[in-house]
Design an enzyme around this catalytic site. Structure first.
Site, PDB file in Angstrom:
ATOM      1  N   ASP A 224      45.979  -4.350  65.151  1.00 31.61           N
ATOM      2  CA  ASP A 224      46.398  -4.089  66.528  1.00 31.61           C
ATOM      3  C   ASP A 224      47.063  -5.363  67.036  1.00 31.61           C
ATOM      4  OD1 ASP A 224      46.675  -3.040  69.097  1.00 31.61           O
ATOM      5  OD2 ASP A 224      44.533  -3.082  69.576  1.00 31.61           O
ATOM      6  N   ARG A 291      47.536  11.649  69.596  1.00 30.04           N
ATOM      7  CA  ARG A 291      46.946  11.378  70.919  1.00 30.04           C
ATOM      8  C   ARG A 291      47.007  12.659  71.751  1.00 30.04           C
ATOM      9  NH1 ARG A 291      46.394   6.347  72.995  1.00 30.04           N
ATOM     10  NH2 ARG A 291      45.113   7.503  74.476  1.00 30.04           N
TER      11      ARG A 291
HETATM   12  N1   CP Z   1      47.843   3.317  72.076  1.00 30.90           N
HETATM   13  C1   CP Z   1      47.889   3.391  73.436  1.00 30.90           C
HETATM   14  O1   CP Z   1      46.886   3.589  74.137  1.00 30.90           O
HETATM   15  O2   CP Z   1      49.135   3.255  73.917  1.00 30.90           O
HETATM   16  P1   CP Z   1      49.560   3.145  75.457  1.00 30.90           P
HETATM   17  O3   CP Z   1      49.114   1.799  75.951  1.00 30.90           O
HETATM   18  O4   CP Z   1      51.063   3.286  75.429  1.00 30.90           O
HETATM   19  O5   CP Z   1      48.895   4.249  76.226  1.00 30.90           O
HETATM   20  N1  NVA Z   2      44.181  -3.598  72.226  1.00 29.97           N
HETATM   21  C1  NVA Z   2      45.334  -3.137  72.972  1.00 29.97           C
HETATM   22  C2  NVA Z   2      45.481  -1.661  72.849  1.00 29.97           C
HETATM   23  C3  NVA Z   2      46.697  -1.103  73.545  1.00 29.97           C
HETATM   24  C4  NVA Z   2      46.793   0.370  73.450  1.00 29.97           C
HETATM   25  C5  NVA Z   2      45.217  -3.573  74.414  1.00 29.97           C
HETATM   26  O1  NVA Z   2      44.124  -3.471  74.966  1.00 29.97           O
HETATM   27  O2  NVA Z   2      46.210  -4.003  74.989  1.00 29.97           O
END
Ligand code: CP
Ligand code: NVA
Length: 307
Positions: A224, A291
């Protein structure tokens, strides 16, 4: 007395049977939608979506999921609401519960999510906090199982920092009984709450600092962003995370048919290289699509509409 609302706050709070029924409902509704036979169990229902932080996937997939299921979404941002001027989260919960049938919120402060849920008389869904991102991991489980079958007993590797997505993967590992190998730099390692969770539940999670050891023979490799919402940017953070990048060399240590997953948005060239994220093992856009389908299973569960 009215019955307790069915909140979706964290994966580890729900029995495995209910999580599995949400995933099964997601798959069934996905198949119906693809066959142009949409199901509309949420006709007449309204979902308030509150975003205190940016979003592309969560916002659009919940919005489209509600519409496709026959309901209506209302998009709100904290800044536009009286919440931004100091109205309490508890009063906001009480008021919204008089108008809408469920609330989805993205807010960094996890305690605020819990306070919203404690004061709402309608279901509350966690759309990401600093602590966890359960909707994302439901979509990821759906994606893994679509490609490779049951995740139970498989090995998933996480390389990067400790964050909200990892926490939800850890919750899923405990519920779905798969092995989770975690590699983080020592200074960005999982905090006490995760270590206590592993100790208390005996979840099959191994915490370490070596990305190669974590990824070796894994069935799925995940990373991530190195800078989550609310984290401080900085050269030092990037430097300590560099060895945790998922590139072809690291990916080659996993099983030959291992999947690569990332919740997106990705920072190409940082946590993952183009050749991995665009390569044959990557399922990141299936995850993004899922999603939508996973959200439907979660919404249907919250509304007691899972058949
Ligand atoms: N993966 C995810 O939650 O993406 P967003 O921040 O675009 O909603
Ligand atoms: N770990 C990331 C996820 C985004 C969907 C955040 O919290 O920004």
């Amino acid at each position: 007395m009215s019955k307790t609302p069915k909140h979706f706050l964290d994966i580890n709070e729900l029995p495995l049977s209910e999580l599995k029924s949400m995933l099964a409902a997601s798959s069934a509704m996905k198949a119906k939608q693809k066959a142009h036979q949409p199901v509309k169990p949420l006709e007449g229902k309204t979902l308030a979506m509150i975003f205190e932080r940016p979003s592309t996937r969560t916002r659009v997939s919940f919005d489209v999921a509600m519409r496709q299921l026959g309901g209506e979404p209302i998009m709100l941002t904290g800044a536009e609401m009286q919440l931004g001027r100091g109205e309490t989260i508890a009063d906001t919960a009480r008021v919204l519960s008089r108008y809408v049938d469920a609330i989805m919120i993205r807010i960094l402060n996890h305690e605020a999510l819990l306070e919203l849920a404690a004061n709402a008389t309608v279901p509350v869904i966690n759309g990401l906090t600093r602590r966890s991102h359960p909707c994302q991991v439901m979509a990821d489980l759906l994606t893994y199982e679509e490609h490779r079958g049951p995740i139970e007993g498989r090995t998933v590797a996480w390389t990067g920092d400790d964050n909200n997505v990892l926490a939800s993967w850890a919750h899923a590992a405990e519920r779905f009984k798969f092995n989770l190998n975690v590699a983080t730099p020592p200074e960005l390692a999982p905090k006490k709450v995760m270590r206590d969770f592993i100790k208390a539940t005996g979840a099959p999670i191994v915490l370490g600092t070596d990305p190669e050891a974590a990824v070796k023979d894994a069935d799925c490799v995940i990373t991530d962003t190195w800078v989550s919402m609310g984290d401080k940017e900085g050269e030092h953070r990037h430097n300590v995370l560099k060895p945790y990048q998922v590139n072809s060399k690291l990916m080659s240590l996993a099983k030959p048919d291992a999947l690569f997953m990332h919740c997106l948005p990705a920072h190409r060239g940082e946590e993952v290289t183009d050749e991995v994220i665009d390569g044959p093992q990557s399922v990141v856009f299936d995850e993004a699509e899922n999603r939508l389908h996973a959200q439907k299973g979660i919404l249907a569960w919250c509304f007691d509409a899972v058949k």
